[in-house]
Write an enzyme that holds these catalytic residues in place. Structure first.
Site, mmCIF file in Angstrom:
data_model
loop_
_atom_site.group_PDB
_atom_site.id
_atom_site.type_symbol
_atom_site.label_atom_id
_atom_site.label_comp_id
_atom_site.label_asym_id
_atom_site.label_seq_id
_atom_site.Cartn_x
_atom_site.Cartn_y
_atom_site.Cartn_z
ATOM 1 N N ARG A 528 0.767 -1.252 -0.074
ATOM 2 C CA ARG A 528 -0.053 0.221 0.036
ATOM 3 C C ARG A 528 0.872 1.317 0.041
ATOM 4 O O ARG A 528 2.083 1.235 0.778
ATOM 5 C CB ARG A 528 -0.928 0.095 1.196
ATOM 6 C CG ARG A 528 -2.116 -0.770 1.269
ATOM 7 C CD ARG A 528 -2.905 -0.575 2.693
ATOM 8 N NE ARG A 528 -3.563 -1.893 2.838
ATOM 9 C CZ ARG A 528 -4.647 -2.151 2.079
ATOM 10 N NH1 ARG A 528 -5.289 -1.554 1.195
ATOM 11 N NH2 ARG A 528 -5.408 -3.331 2.349
ATOM 12 N N GLY A 529 0.616 2.337 -0.736
ATOM 13 C CA GLY A 529 1.312 3.399 -0.840
ATOM 14 C C GLY A 529 0.534 4.614 -0.790
ATOM 15 O O GLY A 529 -0.925 4.439 -0.838
ATOM 16 N N SER A 531 -0.015 6.720 -3.242
ATOM 17 C CA SER A 531 -0.871 6.881 -4.310
ATOM 18 C C SER A 531 -1.823 5.716 -4.852
ATOM 19 O O SER A 531 -2.660 5.725 -5.763
ATOM 20 C CB SER A 531 0.181 6.964 -5.707
ATOM 21 O OG SER A 531 0.862 5.727 -5.855
ATOM 22 N N GLY A 532 -1.541 4.423 -4.032
ATOM 23 C CA GLY A 532 -2.635 3.410 -4.465
ATOM 24 C C GLY A 532 -2.192 2.086 -3.690
ATOM 25 O O GLY A 532 -1.317 2.069 -2.892
ATOM 26 N N VAL A 534 -1.186 -2.144 -3.989
ATOM 27 C CA VAL A 534 -0.725 -3.000 -5.034
ATOM 28 C C VAL A 534 -1.210 -4.391 -4.808
ATOM 29 O O VAL A 534 -1.289 -4.934 -3.629
ATOM 30 C CB VAL A 534 0.815 -2.927 -4.966
ATOM 31 C CG1 VAL A 534 1.365 -3.810 -6.242
ATOM 32 C CG2 VAL A 534 1.215 -1.586 -5.271
ATOM 33 N N ASP A 640 11.092 10.037 -4.675
ATOM 34 C CA ASP A 640 10.795 9.152 -3.381
ATOM 35 C C ASP A 640 11.470 7.977 -3.292
ATOM 36 O O ASP A 640 10.911 6.745 -3.153
ATOM 37 C CB ASP A 640 9.269 8.750 -3.699
ATOM 38 C CG ASP A 640 8.632 8.535 -2.130
ATOM 39 O OD1 ASP A 640 9.351 8.542 -1.162
ATOM 40 O OD2 ASP A 640 7.608 8.094 -2.128
#
Ligand SMILES: *[C@@H]1O[C@H](CO)[C@@H](O)[C@H](O)[C@H]1NC(C)=O
Ligand SMILES: *[C@@H]1O[C@H](CO)[C@@H](O)[C@H](O)[C@H]1NC(C)=O
Ligand SMILES: *[C@@H]1O[C@H](CO)[C@@H](O)[C@H](O)[C@H]1NC(C)=O
Ligand SMILES: *[C@@H]1O[C@H](CO)[C@@H](O)[C@H](O)[C@H]1NC(C)=O
Ligand SMILES: *[C@@H]1O[C@H](CO)[C@@H](O)[C@H](O)[C@H]1NC(C)=O
Ligand SMILES: *[C@@H]1O[C@H](CO)[C@@H](O)[C@H](O)[C@H]1NC(C)=O
Ligand SMILES: *[C@@H]1O[C@H](CO)[C@@H](O)[C@H](O)[C@H]1NC(C)=O
Length: 808
Positions: A528-529, A531-532, A534, A640
């Site tokens: 999880r990040g 931006s979304g 996975v 990043d």
């Protein structure tokens, strides 16, 4: 929606208006007995679709060439020329004419006197000169017999359906602004193979395909003597020597052309619609320094992101003609040949292609030096280690009779040693004055990934963009249901087309349904990040993929597609490969290769990495970032870099992930200090972000430095984003500060012992740890200009040098 309507109305008016406004002499035909005069700007032939114009085009002061150019969109200046009658003999701006004589000959007359060019045709019947919609200028009889056509005498450009044959060749322009014949040629060679040849003032050589390989090794055939090559309007190129390729934007485009540019690169350009500019959709060389002759003799070409392609003279040499790099450099002082009076200067990572006196296997550096000193014709040598037999690399010595085709790049596995007179003092700070080449910035910024040509038999998959159709539907205001129906039909049609595989890249568009099925309805979360999220998935062709579902898109579809298109072209073994994407309605998904061993962060905390692996991970990550910063064509910052974004494959080779999206920045944006989209993770972020200083690639260098420290120490130095506590943050900075202070006393064994991950025991190579530590501490310097670049880091790591820039 209203914007779309307004745009379409305005654009249709603009398209139509030229038809209304100039009903006068705009014709596509010149009849027998009439002529076009240079002084009359109205004397232009325009094809009936108004895409092409033919007429006199200014190429210098009071100098004109008769040519054909793209005239839609209209271009008051700097039109894209596709053909020229008299590129090497421009005519006077007064009284020059192109006349179709009564005899049937088409002649170009300079200043009313000299005939500088003619078609040498004759015909008693009715003839006319006509500019066709394809861009072909033809001399055609009433019965439709073509007596002469511009398609059979190309200059530097081919248009769709224009064949290159045994009798024709493309010849580049001399420079961006000088259209006369240059040094690069695309032609069928005596052995039926299509080749790109450098034919300079003194030297000539084959530059493509690689002539150290046999034709069949690069997928070419010598056995078809029909010698014909052409491409269609969709971007499908085929040649009788079995060279085939598809442009990266295969499909309908407004305009396409294949041009041998003045820099020696063969590129296919396309224009999506009449508003947009040309983009490169295929090219031979992605690393333009590898084109021979770029910088001339005794000079080295480098690609520097902030400047572009640059040339510099070797130490001890000066530029021959300050206005022309292709003439290269000459010695400042003539060198003596005496063995005792010469010495060598080392230039790291530098190649000089060709002109080997001979090559010597298993020669040490000293043996190579001695050999070169003994020979008067030896101007220097390239020394490199070549893979011999696992695990051995053995040294090779390549003494050179001439120093030509020089280029410097971080991935070249060898050094150049230039022979120079002993007495003279040369600055160790080579490369010295970099002078930018005459390169169009826009063109070099748009380069594409290099193609693997030899994939002829694989099925072909195409990229399809079908955004514009939606806009048209909206214009007619058809009800939503209808729109829905049509969209669905389009998706189905698109999906049917995707049975093909794009040659050389496996990048494609997926449907949402496909990805839903692949992830079994988004069941298995692997990350999880910000931006979304996975998910792990299995594609229909059984490949395991990591599928990232972006949070509800706040970005337009066109923007998304543009960005994805850039990332999809990036190709490096230390960067995660994107296999495709999905953009349907609100859904935005990215499909990546799946990495078996997960992230570096997870591996560091579970203590699975020994020293050898750790060192390789650092080197690989540095290479990936260096590529992203410098060699990769669109200049991309990561912004990043952190252990969570460094993934490990089944061999623990690192691949950097999560780059690109919403960070492909062009240089202009980066120089702008108000660059506002702050990205990154607290603890890995460079001080520039806080101080609102310009953001450069050095922000990634800083983050990389922190990651390397974590790899050495085996502990998390960065504060986790969620529980960020200022005290903790301050402590971390103090720790960095302390380590930095200690470095002033030198990277000592004691310091290494103190910092190194205790879990490693004593099982490590102290020399390598010192190198790592030195790199890390250089990278986390406060002042961005004193941090090395990523390619310098790669050099420091591979050569374990103190400073990657200095030579010797
Ligand atoms: C045309 O191109 C030249 C060379 O690139 C450039 O200097 C000039 O500004 C351009 N002119 C226009 C009107 O765009
Ligand atoms: C273009 O280059 C050729 C060859 O170097 C030279 O003779 C000619 O004068 C140049 N033309 C212009 C307009 O600079
Ligand atoms: C060239 O292509 C033809 C047709 O696809 C094929 O039959 C032939 O084997 C190819 N030749 C080489 C040398 O690859
Ligand atoms: C590309 O062109 C070649 C030769 O004209 C043709 O045989 C081939 O079918 C074309 N490929 C596609 C996908 O249209
Ligand atoms: C040679 O190439 C041409 C054009 O690509 C093709 O039409 C022809 O079939 C080829 N001949 C052979 C023998 O492969
Ligand atoms: C350099 O080249 C230009 C154009 O080719 C020429 O006009 C000039 O005289 C040359 N300069 C020297 C110093 O040779
Ligand atoms: C290279 O030379 C060294 C010593 O000169 C020798 O021991 C070694 O076997 C040689 N290697 C090869 C591959 O010839």
């Amino acid at each position: 929606m209203f914007d779309t309507i307004r745009f379409l109305l305005v654009s249709s008016l603009l398209i139509i208006s030229p038809l209304f406004s100039s009903p006068t002499s705009r014709d596509d035909t010149l009849s027998k007995g009439s002529s076009l005069a240079v002084k009359n700007p109205e004397h232009i032939l325009v094809s009936s679709n108004s895409v092409f114009s033919a007429g006199f085009y200014p190429v210098g002061e009071n100098a004109y060439c008769f040519g054909i150019w793209f005239s839609d969109p209209s271009c008051p200046h700097n039109c894209t020329l596709v053909w020229m009658a008299n590129r090497d003999i421009p005519v006077n701006g007064r009284r020059s004419t192109l006349s179709l004589l009564k005899s049937g000959n088409l002649v170009l007359t300079d200043a009313g006197k000299t005939v500088v060019w003619s078609t040498d045709t004759s015909s008693s019947s009715c003839l006319s000169l006509r500019l066709l919609n394809s861009g072909n200028l033809v001399l055609v009889t009433e019965e439709g017999v073509i007596m002469w056509q511009s398609f059979s005498s190309p200059t530097d450009t081919l248009l769709p359906s224009q064949p290159l044959t045994r009798d024709t060749r493309l010849v580049s322009s001399r420079s961006q602004s000088n259209f006369s014949s240059g040094f690069y040629k695309l032609t069928f060679d005596d052995d039926n193979v299509l080749r790109l040849i450098y034919d300079g003032p003194d030297l000539s050589s084959v530059i493509w395909p690689d002539h150290s390989l046999r034709s069949w090794q690069v997928g070419r055939s010598e056995y078809n003597s029909s010698r014909i090559a052409l491409f269609d309007s969709l971007g499908n190129f085929t040649s009788s020597d079995n060279l085939t390729f598809y442009s990266t934007d295969y499909g309908d485009r407004l305009q396409r052309r294949l041009t041998l540019d003045f820099d020696g690169n063969l590129r296919m350009y396309s224009r999506q619609d009449w508003r947009s500019s040309w983009v490169v959709s295929w090219q031979v060389f992605s690393h333009s320094c590898k084109i021979h002759g770029t910088c001339g003799p005794n000079a080295v070409c480098r690609y520097i992101p902030s400047i572009g392609r640059t040339c510099s003279c070797l130490p001890g040499f000066k530029m021959k003609n300050l206005t022309d790099w292709s003439l290269g450099c000459e010695p400042e002082i003539s060198a003596s040949c005496a063995e005792t009076e010469s010495t060598f200067l080392q230039l790291t990572r530098t190649e000089m292609y060709g002109y080997d006196i001979q090559f010597y296997l298993n020669y040490t550096l000293d043996m190579c030096k001695e050999l070169c000193l003994r020979r008067c014709d030896c101007k220097g040598f390239v020394f490199k280690y070549v893979f011999y037999n696992d695990p051995d690399y053995i040294p090779y010595c390549f003494p050179k009779s001439q120093l030509l085709n020089g280029f410097r790049e971080p991935s070249f596995p060898g050094d150049l040693y230039v022979k120079v007179p002993k007495a003279s003092e040369f600055s160790n700070n080579w490369p010295g004055d970099d002078i930018s080449l005459n390169c169009p910035a826009g063109v070099l910024a748009k380069l594409d990934r290099k193609y693997e040509i030899n994939q002829g038999n694989k099925p072909i998959k195409f990229l399809l963009w079908f955004v514009s159709a939606v806009g048209v539907i909206e214009l007619f205001g058809i009800v939503m249901v209808w729109m829905f129906m049509i969209r669905t039909r389009q998706s189905r049609a698109a999906a049917a087309n995707q049975g093909y595989v794009l040659a050389g890249t496996r990048f494609r568009q997926f449907t949402y349904a496909e990805l839903k099925k692949a992830t079994r309805n988004f069941r298995e979360v692997i990350g999880r990040g910000a931006s979304g999220t996975v998910y792990k998935g299995k594609l229909e062709d059984h490949r395991i993929a990591a599928i990232k579902r972006l949070n509800e898109a706040n970005e337009g579809e066109a923007e998304f597609l543009a960005e994805v298109n850039i990332i999809g072209k990036i190709n490096h073994m230390n960067l995660i490969e994107m296999w495709g994407y999905c953009a349907e309605g609100k859904h935005r998904l990215l499909v990546y290769e799946y990495m078996e061993h997960g992230s570096l962060a997870a591996n560091l905390s579970s203590k699975t990495l020994d020293w050898k692996k750790r060192y390789e991970i650092v080197v690989g990550t540095a290479k990936g970032l260096a590529y992203l910063h410098e060699e990769c064509l669109e200049w991309v910052l990561h912004c990043d870099v952190k252990p969570q974004n460094i993934l490990l494959d089944s061999n623990y080779q690192p691949k950097v992930s999560d780059f690109g999206l919403s960070t492909p920045l062009n240089r202009g944006e980066l120089d702008n200090p108000s660059f506002s989209r702050i990205r990154g993770t607290r603890g890995y972020m460079a001080p520039e972000w806080l101080h609102k200083q310009p953001i450069t690639s050095k922000v990634d260098v800083y983050s990389f430095g922190v990651v390397v420290l974590e790899i050495i120490m085996g502990k998390n130095l960065a504060v986790q984003a969620k529980n960020a506590d200022y005290r903790e943050e301050a402590e971390r900075r103090k720790l960095l500060e302390e380590i930095r202070d200690k470095k002033h006393a030198g990277v000592t064994d004691a310091l290494v012992e103190e910092l190194v991950d205790p879990d490693m025991g004593s099982d490590f190579d102290i020399k390598k740890v010192k190198t790592l530590l030195r790199v890390a501490l250089d990278c986390v310097k406060q002042e961005k200009d004193s941090r090395p670049t990523m390619s310098q880091v790669v050099e420091m790591l591979l050569y374990q040098k103190e400073d990657g820039l200095k030579t010797k």
